[in-house]
Motif scaffolding. Structure first.
Motif, PDB file in Angstrom:
ATOM      1  N   VAL A   1      45.187  33.952  35.608  1.00  0.00           N
ATOM      2  CA  VAL A   1      43.916  34.460  35.094  1.00  0.00           C
ATOM      3  C   VAL A   1      43.667  35.876  35.603  1.00  0.00           C
ATOM      4  O   VAL A   1      43.266  36.758  34.844  1.00  0.00           O
ATOM      5  CB  VAL A   1      42.760  33.521  35.485  1.00  0.00           C
ATOM      6  N   ARG A   2      43.919  36.106  36.877  1.00  0.00           N
ATOM      7  CA  ARG A   2      43.697  37.448  37.437  1.00  0.00           C
ATOM      8  C   ARG A   2      44.612  38.469  36.769  1.00  0.00           C
ATOM      9  O   ARG A   2      44.190  39.585  36.468  1.00  0.00           O
ATOM     10  CB  ARG A   2      43.921  37.423  38.946  1.00  0.00           C
ATOM     11  N   ASP A   3      45.870  38.096  36.550  1.00  0.00           N
ATOM     12  CA  ASP A   3      46.795  39.011  35.859  1.00  0.00           C
ATOM     13  C   ASP A   3      46.271  39.334  34.460  1.00  0.00           C
ATOM     14  O   ASP A   3      46.327  40.484  34.019  1.00  0.00           O
ATOM     15  CB  ASP A   3      48.183  38.385  35.754  1.00  0.00           C
ATOM     16  N   GLY A   4      45.774  38.327  33.761  1.00  0.00           N
ATOM     17  CA  GLY A   4      45.249  38.547  32.423  1.00  0.00           C
ATOM     18  C   GLY A   4      44.009  39.417  32.423  1.00  0.00           C
ATOM     19  O   GLY A   4      43.860  40.313  31.585  1.00  0.00           O
ATOM     20  N   LEU A   5      43.102  39.186  33.365  1.00  0.00           N
ATOM     21  CA  LEU A   5      41.881  39.983  33.433  1.00  0.00           C
ATOM     22  C   LEU A   5      42.185  41.439  33.769  1.00  0.00           C
ATOM     23  O   LEU A   5      41.507  42.351  33.275  1.00  0.00           O
ATOM     24  CB  LEU A   5      40.923  39.392  34.472  1.00  0.00           C
ATOM     25  N   ARG A   6      43.188  41.680  34.611  1.00  0.00           N
ATOM     26  CA  ARG A   6      43.572  43.068  34.920  1.00  0.00           C
ATOM     27  C   ARG A   6      44.000  43.803  33.658  1.00  0.00           C
ATOM     28  O   ARG A   6      43.783  45.004  33.522  1.00  0.00           O
ATOM     29  CB  ARG A   6      44.701  43.090  35.953  1.00  0.00           C
ATOM     30  N   GLN A   7      44.620  43.077  32.729  1.00  0.00           N
ATOM     31  CA  GLN A   7      45.086  43.675  31.482  1.00  0.00           C
ATOM     32  C   GLN A   7      44.058  43.542  30.356  1.00  0.00           C
ATOM     33  O   GLN A   7      44.361  43.834  29.204  1.00  0.00           O
ATOM     34  CB  GLN A   7      46.403  43.022  31.056  1.00  0.00           C
TER      35      GLN A   7
ATOM     36  N   ALA B   1      30.000  38.206  31.634  1.00  0.00           N
ATOM     37  CA  ALA B   1      30.186  37.924  33.055  1.00  0.00           C
ATOM     38  C   ALA B   1      30.627  39.173  33.797  1.00  0.00           C
ATOM     39  O   ALA B   1      31.287  40.055  33.235  1.00  0.00           O
ATOM     40  CB  ALA B   1      31.221  36.822  33.253  1.00  0.00           C
ATOM     41  N   LEU B   2      30.251  39.235  35.059  1.00  0.00           N
ATOM     42  CA  LEU B   2      30.785  40.203  36.011  1.00  0.00           C
ATOM     43  C   LEU B   2      31.589  39.399  37.023  1.00  0.00           C
ATOM     44  O   LEU B   2      31.043  38.533  37.720  1.00  0.00           O
ATOM     45  CB  LEU B   2      29.662  40.967  36.708  1.00  0.00           C
ATOM     46  N   ILE B   3      32.897  39.680  37.103  1.00  0.00           N
ATOM     47  CA  ILE B   3      33.776  38.959  38.013  1.00  0.00           C
ATOM     48  C   ILE B   3      34.200  39.919  39.114  1.00  0.00           C
ATOM     49  O   ILE B   3      34.925  40.880  38.871  1.00  0.00           O
ATOM     50  CB  ILE B   3      35.009  38.406  37.269  1.00  0.00           C
ATOM     51  N   ARG B   4      33.723  39.666  40.314  1.00  0.00           N
ATOM     52  CA  ARG B   4      34.047  40.503  41.472  1.00  0.00           C
ATOM     53  C   ARG B   4      35.189  39.860  42.238  1.00  0.00           C
ATOM     54  O   ARG B   4      35.149  38.679  42.567  1.00  0.00           O
ATOM     55  CB  ARG B   4      32.817  40.666  42.364  1.00  0.00           C
TER      56      ARG B   4
ATOM     57  N   TYR C   1      35.720  42.926  34.965  1.00  0.00           N
ATOM     58  CA  TYR C   1      36.490  42.407  36.095  1.00  0.00           C
ATOM     59  C   TYR C   1      36.720  43.552  37.074  1.00  0.00           C
ATOM     60  O   TYR C   1      37.366  44.549  36.751  1.00  0.00           O
ATOM     61  CB  TYR C   1      37.819  41.846  35.602  1.00  0.00           C
ATOM     62  N   ALA C   2      36.180  43.425  38.287  1.00  0.00           N
ATOM     63  CA  ALA C   2      36.311  44.450  39.328  1.00  0.00           C
ATOM     64  C   ALA C   2      37.210  43.897  40.425  1.00  0.00           C
ATOM     65  O   ALA C   2      36.833  42.947  41.121  1.00  0.00           O
ATOM     66  CB  ALA C   2      34.936  44.809  39.873  1.00  0.00           C
ATOM     67  N   HIS C   3      38.406  44.485  40.579  1.00  0.00           N
ATOM     68  CA  HIS C   3      39.410  43.882  41.449  1.00  0.00           C
ATOM     69  C   HIS C   3      39.919  44.831  42.524  1.00  0.00           C
ATOM     70  O   HIS C   3      40.049  46.022  42.325  1.00  0.00           O
ATOM     71  CB  HIS C   3      40.586  43.354  40.619  1.00  0.00           C
ATOM     72  N   TYR C   4      40.184  44.251  43.664  1.00  0.00           N
ATOM     73  CA  TYR C   4      40.710  44.879  44.873  1.00  0.00           C
ATOM     74  C   TYR C   4      39.715  45.906  45.418  1.00  0.00           C
ATOM     75  O   TYR C   4      38.712  46.234  44.796  1.00  0.00           O
ATOM     76  CB  TYR C   4      42.097  45.493  44.637  1.00  0.00           C
ATOM     77  N   ASN C   5      39.999  46.396  46.635  1.00  0.00           N
ATOM     78  CA  ASN C   5      38.993  47.182  47.338  1.00  0.00           C
ATOM     79  C   ASN C   5      39.299  48.671  47.463  1.00  0.00           C
ATOM     80  O   ASN C   5      38.689  49.358  48.277  1.00  0.00           O
ATOM     81  CB  ASN C   5      38.751  46.591  48.747  1.00  0.00           C
ATOM     82  N   ASP C   6      40.241  49.174  46.661  1.00  0.00           N
ATOM     83  CA  ASP C   6      40.530  50.608  46.739  1.00  0.00           C
ATOM     84  C   ASP C   6      39.602  51.434  45.849  1.00  0.00           C
ATOM     85  O   ASP C   6      39.427  52.626  46.089  1.00  0.00           O
ATOM     86  CB  ASP C   6      41.987  50.893  46.351  1.00  0.00           C
TER      87      ASP C   6
END
Length: 339
Positions: A200-206, A143-146, A125-130
């Protein structure tokens, strides 16, 4: 061997990006390394003196600089756990010159470069743009989740025995009419999950596994599921059938229409229908009290709820007149009278 070296010393041989100042120090492990548990790139874990999961590396320096640039492995890196970068805005850089194997990966604000193949048992999981994610030797994962994140992907890419690699771009595939609805590909990956996209996003971050995101677990996740489909309340586990859980569902911000709030109330066990829960149901939809068990006296319930709210007139038109308190008989004329 584990040592500290400056970006200037490492730059030519290990291709340290130019945005790292020459004096910035990197923690370097020469050769292959295998670690138990997770590797965290989040600054908070490093600043607490936990070294992000690297505490047991051989010859680990005792005092790491507060502005450490990153962790460089000159060989391969294998983790029994996850690569964790939950912070979207920062993180210790990670550079692996060989292959890397993990259970799952969350890539946020850190610069991450794997020169070999990245193999993940679950998802990346690749999140946010920083941050940046550079995979130069290919990817093997379910899976790759962008999620609005720069991903530079090269080399052969493949999935698992269960199927080919699934690539999901949340920026492109999100529902423009419902920010919380899961894109079809993501919902399928998660086994037709009933969770909201935020959960889901919160879970994937963790680095929660897809199996752990297939159904709600926390009271907040169950609230989100019920707000999407009130019928989900019937699947609520017994340990969560409590006053606090139902109060979350019956928050004034509840988006469900009155008829569905009434069905929600009808699904609440009598033991959990406390005064606070009954009042919360009334505030969301006064008519929902009609679905209370027959053991409750509706005249008493409506009188109590109308007395508890700051402005009873706002609710009175939604209360059947047969249950209006005697003190409010004729109030409909006062409400309708012109100013």
């Amino acid at each position: 061997m584990t040592r500290l070296a400056s970006a200037a010393e490492l730059r030519s041989e290990h291709l340290i990006p130019d945005h790292f100042p020459d004096k910035r120090l990197f923690l370097v492990h020469d050769g292959d390394v295998e670690l138990d548990g997770d590797l965290s790139l989040d600054w908070a874990r490093w600043q607490d003196g936990l070294a992000g999961g690297l505490e047991h590396l051989p010859e680990m320096p005792r005092d790491l600089p507060a502005d450490l640039g990153g962790f460089l492995v000159t060989g391969a890196l294998r983790l029994s756990g996850a690569l964790l970068n939950a912070s979207a805005e920062s993180g210790i850089a990670l550079i692996v010159r060989g292959d890397m194997a993990v259970r799952q990966a969350s890539c946020g604000g850190a610069y991450i470069r794997i020169d070999g193949r990245l193999s993940a048992q679950e998802v990346v999981y690749a999140h946010y743009n920083d941050g940046e994610l550079h995979l130069r030797g290919g990817l093997c994962a379910k899976a790759l989740i962008r999620d609005d994140h720069f991903v530079d992907l090269h080399g052969p890419n493949q999935g698992h025995p269960s199927g080919p690699l699934t690539v999901i771009d949340l920026r492109e595939q999100r529902d423009p009419d419902d920010d919380e609805r899961l894109p079809k590909a993501l919902k399928k990956l998660l086994g037709n999950s009933t969770l909201s996209l935020s959960s889901v996003r919160d879970g994937l971050r963790q680095c929660v596994s897809p199996a752990g995101l297939s159904r709600p677990e926390t009271p907040q996740q169950w609230r989100d599921a019920v707000w999407k489909d009130y019928a989900a309340v019937r699947k609520l586990p017994k340990p969560l059938r409590t006053e606090s859980t139902y109060l979350l569902m019956l928050d004034p911000a509840c988006p469900l229409p009155g008829a569905e709030i009434a069905e929600l109330v009808a699904s609440i066990p009598k033991a959990a229908l406390t005064e606070r829960v009954r009042l919360a149901a009334f505030i969301c939809s006064p008519k929902s009290l009609l679905r209370l068990p027959v053991a409750f006296d509706l005249h008493t319930e409506y009188a109590r709820c109308l007395a508890a709210v700051p402005d009873p007139a706002l609710y009175l038109n939604e209360v059947p007149k047969s249950f209006w308190p005697a003190t409010m008989q004729g109030a409909d004329q006062r409400i309708a009278a012109p100013e």
